[in-house]
Design a protein around this motif. Structure first.
Motif, PDB file in Angstrom:
ATOM      1  N   ASN A 114      -8.388  -0.460  -0.624  1.00  0.00           N
ATOM      2  CA  ASN A 114      -8.975   0.289  -1.825  1.00  0.00           C
ATOM      3  C   ASN A 114      -9.844  -0.582  -2.830  1.00  0.00           C
ATOM      4  N   ASN A 153      -8.903   8.316  -5.504  1.00  0.00           N
ATOM      5  CA  ASN A 153     -10.162   7.783  -5.460  1.00  0.00           C
ATOM      6  C   ASN A 153     -10.667   8.660  -6.649  1.00  0.00           C
ATOM      7  N   ASN A 208      -3.309   7.704  -1.849  1.00  0.00           N
ATOM      8  CA  ASN A 208      -4.469   6.952  -2.479  1.00  0.00           C
ATOM      9  C   ASN A 208      -5.242   8.041  -3.506  1.00  0.00           C
ATOM     10  N   TRP A 220      -6.694   4.075  -6.882  1.00  0.00           N
ATOM     11  CA  TRP A 220      -5.290   4.041  -7.107  1.00  0.00           C
ATOM     12  C   TRP A 220      -4.514   3.916  -5.747  1.00  0.00           C
ATOM     13  N   ARG A 221      -3.611   3.310  -5.610  1.00  0.00           N
ATOM     14  CA  ARG A 221      -2.664   3.079  -4.216  1.00  0.00           C
ATOM     15  C   ARG A 221      -1.267   2.930  -4.733  1.00  0.00           C
ATOM     16  N   ARG A 261      -3.261  -0.405  -8.960  1.00  0.00           N
ATOM     17  CA  ARG A 261      -4.974  -0.354  -8.449  1.00  0.00           C
ATOM     18  C   ARG A 261      -5.302  -1.862  -8.117  1.00  0.00           C
ATOM     19  N   GLN A 295     -15.495   5.010  -6.214  1.00  0.00           N
ATOM     20  CA  GLN A 295     -14.469   4.194  -5.592  1.00  0.00           C
ATOM     21  C   GLN A 295     -14.500   4.566  -4.014  1.00  0.00           C
ATOM     22  N   GLN A 334      -3.503  -3.478  -4.148  1.00  0.00           N
ATOM     23  CA  GLN A 334      -5.106  -3.622  -3.914  1.00  0.00           C
ATOM     24  C   GLN A 334      -5.299  -4.145  -2.420  1.00  0.00           C
ATOM     25  N   GLU A 350       0.556   8.098 -11.118  1.00  0.00           N
ATOM     26  CA  GLU A 350      -0.453   7.341 -11.424  1.00  0.00           C
ATOM     27  C   GLU A 350      -0.327   7.007 -13.049  1.00  0.00           C
TER      28      GLU A 350
END
Ligand SMILES: [Fe+2]
Length: 228
Positions: free
Chosen positions: A72, A128, A126, A76-77, A64, A132, A69, A57
């Motif tokens: 989510n 969160n 993912n 962050w993905r 994100r 989030q 996106q 990350e």
């Protein structure tokens, strides 16, 4: 008021208990298999994956927004290439997922044709943080979806649905006339727990309630296509 004044009022006489047995005649139509399995031997694996994802990350804070996106909201993905990272800890989780899908293939309600365990698996991560969440969605183009919880963070436990995964009844009309004592139209919540794997049909609508708390709620998600 006489009965003629209220023609829409049904008769509500008590019905005697029916002595007939229908237990051999009842059928469950449209069952939806979900696997929810906790692995208690993956604590060390979870700690390693958590560190790996937090480092990733930092490397890619931009994941994100934009193409990253999907469902989510602000979380962050990662990209969908988790299996190409060839991380031994992630691979241990993938192995458990593959076993769960093989179980589903071997225990189909309609056992016609060959049992085939070949599959294509795609994964992503993912992260969160407080506030989030994920909007309701399905995973189009795949057969099975799955999520594995790496860590739940420290959710505020005074909020009942904090960070919970929520499945929706796929029968849209079922909620209109919910039969007392049946689950028609209900939502089904899963409280995340580190080490738990949840597998579900990819067409089953689901969402993630907002996470409110400290630290990070980290999960890895999968899409699976079973090859005929
Ligand atoms: Fe999902």
């Amino acid at each position: 008021m006489s009965k003629q004044d209220t023609p829409n009022q049904p008769d509500t006489a008590e019905t005697a208990i029916n002595p007939m047995d229908f237990s051999k005649s009842i059928q469950m139509l449209y069952p939806t298999p979900i696997i929810r399995h906790h692995f208690d031997d993956l604590e060390g694996v979870n700690a390693e994956i958590r560190d790996l994802l937090l480092a990733k990350e930092k490397e890619h804070p931009e994941w994100r927004t934009g193409a990253a996106q999907k469902s989510n909201v602000a979380g962050w993905r990662s990209r969908d290439d988790l299996l190409k990272w060839e991380d031994p800890n992630i691979n241990k989780v993938v192995d458990r997922l593959v076993n769960a899908i093989a179980f589903l293939n071997a225990n189909r309600p309609m056992k016609k044709g060959t049992k085939q365990n070949n599959m294509d698996v795609f994964g992503w991560a993912n992260i969160n943080r407080t506030g989030q969440y994920n909007t309701a969605h399905i995973h189009p183009g795949y057969h099975w979806g799955a999520v594995y919880y790496v860590t739940t963070g420290k959710p505020d436990e005074t909020l009942a649905k904090n960070g919970m995964l929520e499945f929706h009844d796929p029968r849209p009309a079922a909620a209109a006339m919910a039969v007392p004592g049946y689950e028609f139209g209900n939502k089904f919540d899963v409280r995340p727990k580190a080490g738990t794997l949840v597998v579900f049909p990819a067409w089953l609508t689901h969402a993630v309630h907002p996470f409110f708390g400290e630290e990070e709620r980290i999960s890895i998600a999968f899409n699976v296509r079973v090859r005929p």
